[in-house]
Design an enzyme around this catalytic site. Sequence first.
Site, PDB file in Angstrom:
ATOM      1  N   ASN A   9     -22.275  15.816   3.810  1.00  0.00           N
ATOM      2  CA  ASN A   9     -20.920  15.240   3.773  1.00  0.00           C
ATOM      3  C   ASN A   9     -20.873  14.298   2.567  1.00  0.00           C
ATOM      4  O   ASN A   9     -21.392  13.190   2.622  1.00  0.00           O
ATOM      5  CB  ASN A   9     -20.648  14.491   5.081  1.00  0.00           C
ATOM      6  CG  ASN A   9     -19.307  13.787   5.060  1.00  0.00           C
ATOM      7  OD1 ASN A   9     -18.511  13.972   4.141  1.00  0.00           O
ATOM      8  ND2 ASN A   9     -19.051  12.970   6.078  1.00  0.00           N
ATOM      9  N   TRP A  10     -20.239  14.777   1.505  1.00  0.00           N
ATOM     10  CA  TRP A  10     -20.206  13.984   0.268  1.00  0.00           C
ATOM     11  C   TRP A  10     -19.285  12.774   0.352  1.00  0.00           C
ATOM     12  O   TRP A  10     -19.264  11.946  -0.566  1.00  0.00           O
ATOM     13  CB  TRP A  10     -19.751  14.859  -0.903  1.00  0.00           C
ATOM     14  CG  TRP A  10     -20.753  15.897  -1.324  1.00  0.00           C
ATOM     15  CD1 TRP A  10     -22.085  15.944  -1.002  1.00  0.00           C
ATOM     16  CD2 TRP A  10     -20.499  17.041  -2.151  1.00  0.00           C
ATOM     17  NE1 TRP A  10     -22.668  17.045  -1.582  1.00  0.00           N
ATOM     18  CE2 TRP A  10     -21.725  17.739  -2.293  1.00  0.00           C
ATOM     19  CE3 TRP A  10     -19.369  17.552  -2.794  1.00  0.00           C
ATOM     20  CZ2 TRP A  10     -21.841  18.906  -3.043  1.00  0.00           C
ATOM     21  CZ3 TRP A  10     -19.481  18.709  -3.539  1.00  0.00           C
ATOM     22  CH2 TRP A  10     -20.704  19.386  -3.670  1.00  0.00           C
ATOM     23  N   LYS A  11     -18.507  12.708   1.426  1.00  0.00           N
ATOM     24  CA  LYS A  11     -17.563  11.585   1.586  1.00  0.00           C
ATOM     25  C   LYS A  11     -16.784  11.387   0.282  1.00  0.00           C
ATOM     26  O   LYS A  11     -16.296  12.354  -0.287  1.00  0.00           O
ATOM     27  CB  LYS A  11     -18.318  10.321   2.022  1.00  0.00           C
ATOM     28  CG  LYS A  11     -19.143  10.563   3.296  1.00  0.00           C
ATOM     29  CD  LYS A  11     -19.663   9.292   3.929  1.00  0.00           C
ATOM     30  CE  LYS A  11     -20.436   9.642   5.197  1.00  0.00           C
ATOM     31  NZ  LYS A  11     -20.825   8.485   5.974  1.00  0.00           N
ATOM     32  N   HIS A  96     -14.531  12.847  12.222  1.00  0.00           N
ATOM     33  CA  HIS A  96     -15.541  11.914  11.691  1.00  0.00           C
ATOM     34  C   HIS A  96     -15.133  10.475  12.009  1.00  0.00           C
ATOM     35  O   HIS A  96     -13.948  10.130  11.956  1.00  0.00           O
ATOM     36  CB  HIS A  96     -15.689  12.104  10.178  1.00  0.00           C
ATOM     37  CG  HIS A  96     -16.918  11.434   9.649  1.00  0.00           C
ATOM     38  ND1 HIS A  96     -16.972  10.079   9.429  1.00  0.00           N
ATOM     39  CD2 HIS A  96     -18.128  11.927   9.352  1.00  0.00           C
ATOM     40  CE1 HIS A  96     -18.187   9.767   8.994  1.00  0.00           C
ATOM     41  NE2 HIS A  96     -18.917  10.869   8.940  1.00  0.00           N
ATOM     42  N   GLU A 166     -22.829  11.450  15.826  1.00  0.00           N
ATOM     43  CA  GLU A 166     -23.009  10.412  14.810  1.00  0.00           C
ATOM     44  C   GLU A 166     -22.695   9.040  15.405  1.00  0.00           C
ATOM     45  O   GLU A 166     -21.530   8.626  15.401  1.00  0.00           O
ATOM     46  CB  GLU A 166     -22.068  10.664  13.626  1.00  0.00           C
ATOM     47  CG  GLU A 166     -22.326  11.956  12.897  1.00  0.00           C
ATOM     48  CD  GLU A 166     -21.919  11.866  11.433  1.00  0.00           C
ATOM     49  OE1 GLU A 166     -22.755  12.169  10.583  1.00  0.00           O
ATOM     50  OE2 GLU A 166     -20.776  11.479  11.143  1.00  0.00           O
ATOM     51  N   GLY A 172     -24.822   4.918   7.467  1.00  0.00           N
ATOM     52  CA  GLY A 172     -24.820   4.131   6.240  1.00  0.00           C
ATOM     53  C   GLY A 172     -25.820   2.994   6.239  1.00  0.00           C
ATOM     54  O   GLY A 172     -25.640   1.994   5.536  1.00  0.00           O
ATOM     55  N   SER A 214     -27.735   7.927   8.547  1.00  0.00           N
ATOM     56  CA  SER A 214     -28.882   7.436   7.778  1.00  0.00           C
ATOM     57  C   SER A 214     -30.093   8.373   7.827  1.00  0.00           C
ATOM     58  O   SER A 214     -31.233   7.908   7.922  1.00  0.00           O
ATOM     59  CB  SER A 214     -29.278   6.036   8.248  1.00  0.00           C
ATOM     60  OG  SER A 214     -28.145   5.193   8.271  1.00  0.00           O
ATOM     61  N   GLY A 235     -24.902  12.125   5.056  1.00  0.00           N
ATOM     62  CA  GLY A 235     -23.947  11.489   4.157  1.00  0.00           C
ATOM     63  C   GLY A 235     -24.554  11.222   2.788  1.00  0.00           C
ATOM     64  O   GLY A 235     -24.780  12.137   1.993  1.00  0.00           O
TER      65      GLY A 235
HETATM   66  P1  13P Z   1     -25.093   8.506   6.060  1.00  0.00           P
HETATM   67  O1  13P Z   1     -26.084   9.655   6.046  1.00  0.00           O
HETATM   68  O2  13P Z   1     -24.723   8.020   4.689  1.00  0.00           O
HETATM   69  O3  13P Z   1     -25.505   7.429   7.010  1.00  0.00           O
HETATM   70  O4  13P Z   1     -23.730   9.114   6.651  1.00  0.00           O
HETATM   71  C1  13P Z   1     -23.762   9.761   7.872  1.00  0.00           C
HETATM   72  C2  13P Z   1     -22.456  10.400   8.056  1.00  0.00           C
HETATM   73  O5  13P Z   1     -21.483   9.763   8.381  1.00  0.00           O
HETATM   74  C3  13P Z   1     -22.375  11.844   7.772  1.00  0.00           C
HETATM   75  O6  13P Z   1     -21.130  12.354   8.137  1.00  0.00           O
END
Ligand code: 13P
Length: 253
Positions: A9-11, A96, A166, A172, A214, A235
């Site tokens: 998930n590149w956000k 999400h 999640e 994060g 994470s 993420g």
């Molecule tokens: P991180 O891997 O940056 O903690 O993000 C997790 C996430 O929200 C994936 O959708």
Amino acid sequence: MKKPLVVGNWKMYLESPEAATALCSALRRRAASFSGVALALAAPSPLLPATVTALKGSMIRAAAQGLSLYEAGAHTGEVSAAMLKNVGASLVLIGHSERRAGGESDEAVREQVTRARAAGLDIVLCVGEGQRDPNGEHFQFVAAQLASALDGLDASGAGALAIAYEPVWAIGKSAEEAARPADIEGMIILIRKILTERFGRPKAARIPILYGGSVDGSNAQALLAESGVSGFLVGRASTNLESLMEILKLCKK
Ligand code: 13P
């Protein structure tokens, strides 16, 4: 056993088509080293066309990060399921926590599930509690999120579904602050039970349940081996070639 599934998930981390193309191309060049792992990459809408093009002919799927709960029409700034499908996405993240925090209700999530299926998109449905409750209320919270979203799906939709657990408190963070296998094992069992009640054992057993929060090279192996998850929704680490490769290689073992 099904291949482990990793969804990146590149956000909003990657900002240009060039950056998306470069990452996809580099992953394709190294695809042989994670041949036992299914991979999808969820790009923000403006980067989807470049991502689809860069992944064409590979085993890596292009995914979207969200969709409108409306089908079409006067909805400024929205992106419909049909648009995502038409640019070549085959999968979409729904529910999400970062979108729920922006105001998306359980009803909106359920509507998106219905829209995605109507357009023929597969779904990664995200659920997770904000915090743990000493009395175990986080189990009821996640069960309610899941049940509500699944009401948007008919029985034939099971084959198009993956669940991502999640916990918001683990997203994060550094790997040390992430959930440990023992923290998530019970939730994975509960999610599998709810899926089994809904779809019957054979179909439910084939639905991947991912963990997200994470994940990196330091915790992926233990989480996969000890918590009952079928893969990861990654993420930040999915936006860096070497970090993602590390996770993919650990999933292959
Ligand atoms: P991180 O891997 O940056 O903690 O993000 C997790 C996430 O929200 C994936 O959708």
